[in-house]
Design a protein around this motif. Structure first.
Motif, mmCIF file in Angstrom:
data_model
loop_
_atom_site.group_PDB
_atom_site.id
_atom_site.type_symbol
_atom_site.label_atom_id
_atom_site.label_comp_id
_atom_site.label_asym_id
_atom_site.label_seq_id
_atom_site.Cartn_x
_atom_site.Cartn_y
_atom_site.Cartn_z
ATOM 1 N N VAL A 72 14.909 5.480 -3.172
ATOM 2 C CA VAL A 72 14.169 5.511 -4.437
ATOM 3 C C VAL A 72 13.580 6.909 -4.626
ATOM 4 C CG1 VAL A 72 12.333 4.464 -5.797
ATOM 5 C CG2 VAL A 72 13.651 3.052 -4.198
ATOM 6 N N THR A 130 0.819 -1.221 0.000
ATOM 7 C CA THR A 130 0.000 0.000 0.000
ATOM 8 C C THR A 130 0.850 1.268 0.000
ATOM 9 O OG1 THR A 130 -0.060 -0.125 2.394
ATOM 10 C CG2 THR A 130 -1.978 -1.014 1.216
ATOM 11 N N ARG A 166 9.737 -6.214 9.777
ATOM 12 C CA ARG A 166 10.431 -6.802 8.625
ATOM 13 C C ARG A 166 10.695 -8.295 8.825
ATOM 14 N NH1 ARG A 166 11.253 -1.563 8.822
ATOM 15 N NH2 ARG A 166 11.375 -0.448 6.827
ATOM 16 N N SER A 208 -2.454 -6.268 3.182
ATOM 17 C CA SER A 208 -2.372 -5.051 3.987
ATOM 18 C C SER A 208 -3.040 -5.255 5.337
ATOM 19 C CB SER A 208 -3.066 -3.903 3.235
ATOM 20 O OG SER A 208 -3.192 -2.782 4.069
ATOM 21 N N ARG A 209 -2.604 -4.452 6.310
ATOM 22 C CA ARG A 209 -3.268 -4.472 7.616
ATOM 23 C C ARG A 209 -4.498 -3.584 7.616
ATOM 24 N NH1 ARG A 209 1.167 -1.983 10.892
ATOM 25 N NH2 ARG A 209 1.077 -0.767 8.964
ATOM 26 N N ARG A 210 -4.667 -2.832 6.498
ATOM 27 C CA ARG A 210 -5.819 -1.923 6.379
ATOM 28 C C ARG A 210 -6.688 -2.391 5.227
ATOM 29 N NH1 ARG A 210 -2.674 3.187 4.979
ATOM 30 N NH2 ARG A 210 -1.090 1.716 4.326
ATOM 31 N N LEU A 227 6.425 2.391 -2.751
ATOM 32 C CA LEU A 227 6.912 1.469 -3.782
ATOM 33 C C LEU A 227 5.809 0.530 -4.240
ATOM 34 C CD1 LEU A 227 10.488 0.597 -2.441
ATOM 35 C CD2 LEU A 227 9.790 2.359 -4.063
HETATM 36 N N1 LIG Z 1 11.360 3.949 -0.434
HETATM 37 C C1 LIG Z 1 12.662 3.752 -0.424
HETATM 38 O O1 LIG Z 1 13.449 4.617 -0.859
HETATM 39 C C2 LIG Z 1 13.217 2.455 0.104
HETATM 40 C C3 LIG Z 1 14.590 2.209 -0.002
HETATM 41 C C4 LIG Z 1 15.115 1.023 0.488
HETATM 42 C C5 LIG Z 1 14.292 0.092 1.064
HETATM 43 N N2 LIG Z 1 12.947 0.354 1.171
HETATM 44 C C6 LIG Z 1 12.098 -0.651 1.822
HETATM 45 O O2 LIG Z 1 11.092 -1.045 0.912
HETATM 46 C C7 LIG Z 1 9.880 -1.298 1.607
HETATM 47 C C8 LIG Z 1 8.774 -0.497 0.957
HETATM 48 O O3 LIG Z 1 9.154 0.874 0.945
HETATM 49 P P1 LIG Z 1 8.062 2.028 0.811
HETATM 50 O O4 LIG Z 1 8.807 3.285 0.551
HETATM 51 O O5 LIG Z 1 6.984 1.597 -0.097
HETATM 52 O O6 LIG Z 1 7.528 2.063 2.321
HETATM 53 P P2 LIG Z 1 6.113 2.568 2.870
HETATM 54 O O7 LIG Z 1 5.518 3.561 1.941
HETATM 55 O O8 LIG Z 1 6.333 2.979 4.289
HETATM 56 O O9 LIG Z 1 5.221 1.234 2.825
HETATM 57 C C9 LIG Z 1 5.554 0.124 3.633
HETATM 58 C C10 LIG Z 1 4.322 -0.706 3.885
HETATM 59 O O10 LIG Z 1 4.643 -1.631 4.944
HETATM 60 C C11 LIG Z 1 3.482 -1.911 5.678
HETATM 61 N N3 LIG Z 1 3.804 -1.916 7.114
HETATM 62 C C12 LIG Z 1 4.177 -0.875 7.897
HETATM 63 N N4 LIG Z 1 4.358 -1.274 9.166
HETATM 64 C C13 LIG Z 1 4.087 -2.604 9.171
HETATM 65 C C14 LIG Z 1 4.063 -3.606 10.186
HETATM 66 N N5 LIG Z 1 4.349 -3.296 11.456
HETATM 67 N N6 LIG Z 1 3.735 -4.878 9.851
HETATM 68 C C15 LIG Z 1 3.416 -5.185 8.564
HETATM 69 N N7 LIG Z 1 3.394 -4.280 7.567
HETATM 70 C C16 LIG Z 1 3.729 -3.018 7.878
HETATM 71 C C17 LIG Z 1 2.454 -0.831 5.388
HETATM 72 O O11 LIG Z 1 1.316 -1.454 4.798
HETATM 73 P P3 LIG Z 1 -0.133 -1.531 5.542
HETATM 74 O O12 LIG Z 1 -0.205 -0.376 6.489
HETATM 75 O O13 LIG Z 1 -1.085 -1.417 4.397
HETATM 76 O O14 LIG Z 1 -0.191 -2.860 6.206
HETATM 77 C C18 LIG Z 1 3.130 0.108 4.387
HETATM 78 O O15 LIG Z 1 2.293 0.466 3.316
HETATM 79 C C19 LIG Z 1 10.115 -0.934 3.077
HETATM 80 O O16 LIG Z 1 10.343 -2.101 3.800
HETATM 81 C C20 LIG Z 1 11.367 -0.078 3.027
HETATM 82 O O17 LIG Z 1 12.160 -0.184 4.195
HETATM 83 C C21 LIG Z 1 12.404 1.504 0.700
#
Ligand SMILES: NC(=O)c1ccc[n+]([C@@H]2O[C@H](COP(=O)([O-])OP(=O)(O)OC[C@H]3O[C@@H](n4cnc5c(N)ncnc54)[C@H](OP(=O)(O)O)[C@@H]3O)[C@@H](O)[C@H]2O)c1
Length: 305
Positions: free
Chosen positions: A167, A12, A86, A34-36, A15
């Motif tokens: 990203v 959600t 994670r 998703s949790r939502r 990315l």
């Molecule tokens: N964006 C970047 O630049 C970047 C770079 C390197 C690595 N990453 C990694 O790539 C992943 C996705 O990045 P993103 O930018 O899309 O992050 P994001 O926008 O924060 O989305 C992460 C998703 O993880 C879920 N989440 C959050 N807390 C959680 C929990 N306690 N248990 C289970 N699910 C949980 C949420 O989904 P729901 O609330 O819908 O459940 C949320 O939509 C992350 O793990 C991040 O660390 C991102």
């Protein structure tokens, strides 16, 4: 014809939304865990098995993006939540894939380029083969995250961990925040400005995922970053060029520490030196659409809200 199904755990966010659009446009049926609740979403809690596991049967691919945001103070409680979100989501996905009758042939698990230690000026760039794995909190989280993926008993499923750099996109992630700062005169070097920034255009992120899904001979750890990292000073200089504010504010380390404390975040996100090279992607023949940061920003900055 039946559409290929792709499961995005934690899809959600920033990315996940980009991957959903990209792969829906290529004919996939994208299902988000998703949790939502919401349209196209299936409920899970990221920790325990449940009815959601049925979605894995016969899926063409699963990508795990779940993880609590790291943009916070590293208090004990936050560290615990960052790690658990994670490791537990990865563990339960592995259990669910392992129990499938018709498991997905490929599982991509997000990881981070932050797994590598702070790149000292005299160190070469980190590749998958020669990179120096760090021992700080965020570096240890990345190792535990990856270890959960490798520990899973999923013999029929190819596994890859994506050591993803920052990203850049116009609708989320770090760029909109950095651009806002540059508009207000903060497109200046942060700290010494000599720390390296590894980054990736969000379209190249989606294209790299597609490339890795299609190449059935590839597995293991991959650095997902553009081939040309740059220094923080260079990065801010490029952004500043777009806004040309009337004044510039210096950003010494001590000021950033105070600012990070007030904003409830950590300076590691901007001060850590990250010099990473996508050696395995390049060797496999992947071609970046945005190999330089100048090209990426030229595409993204005009589209920022
Ligand atoms: N964006 C970047 O630049 C970047 C770079 C390197 C690595 N990453 C990694 O790539 C992943 C996705 O990045 P993103 O930018 O899309 O992050 P994001 O926008 O924060 O989305 C992460 C998703 O993880 C879920 N989440 C959050 N807390 C959680 C929990 N306690 N248990 C289970 N699910 C949980 C949420 O989904 P729901 O609330 O819908 O459940 C949320 O939509 C992350 O793990 C991040 O660390 C991102």
């Amino acid at each position: 014809m039946k559409r290929l199904k792709m499961l995005l755990a934690g899809g959600t966010g920033f990315l996940g939304q980009h991957l959903t659009r990209y792969f829906t446009g290529r004919g996939y049926q994208v299902v988000v865990l998703s949790r939502r609740s919401g349209i196209g979403r299936v409920a899970w809690n990221g920790r325990t098995l449940g009815p959601w596991t049925a979605e894995l049967e016969g899926a063409a691919a699963v990508i795990n993006l779940a993880g609590r945001s790291v943009d916070c103070r590293y208090t004990l409680a936050n560290k615990y939540a960052i790690t658990r979100s994670r490791t537990e989501s990865t563990r339960v996905l592995g259990q669910a894939i392992g129990a499938c009758q018709a498991p997905p042939p490929v599982w991509l698990n997000l990881s981070t380029a932050t797994i590598y230690a702070d790149t000292a000026a005299d160190r070469p760039a980190n590749t998958e083969a020669t990179g120096l794995i760090g021992r700080n909190f965020s570096e240890m989280v990345a190792q535990q995250w990856e270890a959960e993926c490798w520990a899973a008993a999923t013999p029929s499923t190819r596994r890859l961990v994506l050591r993803t750099a920052i990203v850049l996109g116009s609708t989320g992630g770090a760029l909109p925040v950095m651009a806002r700062l540059a508009r207000f005169g903060l497109g200046t070097p942060q700290g010494t400005g000599q720390q390296w920034v590894s980054w990736l255009h969000v379209l190249d992120f989606c294209r790299a995922v597609e490339f890795l899904l299609a190449r059935s001979e590839l597995d293991g750890a991959f650095n997902l970053c553009a081939p040309q990292p740059l220094t923080n000073q260079e990065f801010n200089g490029l952004l500043d060029h777009y806004y040309q504010p009337r004044f510039h504010l210096p950003q010494p380390r001590w000021l950033l520490e105070i600012g990070a404390f007030l904003l409830r975040t950590e300076t590691e996100l901007i001060l850590k030196s990250r010099k990473v090279i996508p050696e395995r992607l390049l060797q496999a023949g992947f071609q970046f659409q945005f190999p330089t940061c100048r090209q990426a920003l030229a595409d993204l900055v005009p589209r920022l809200p």
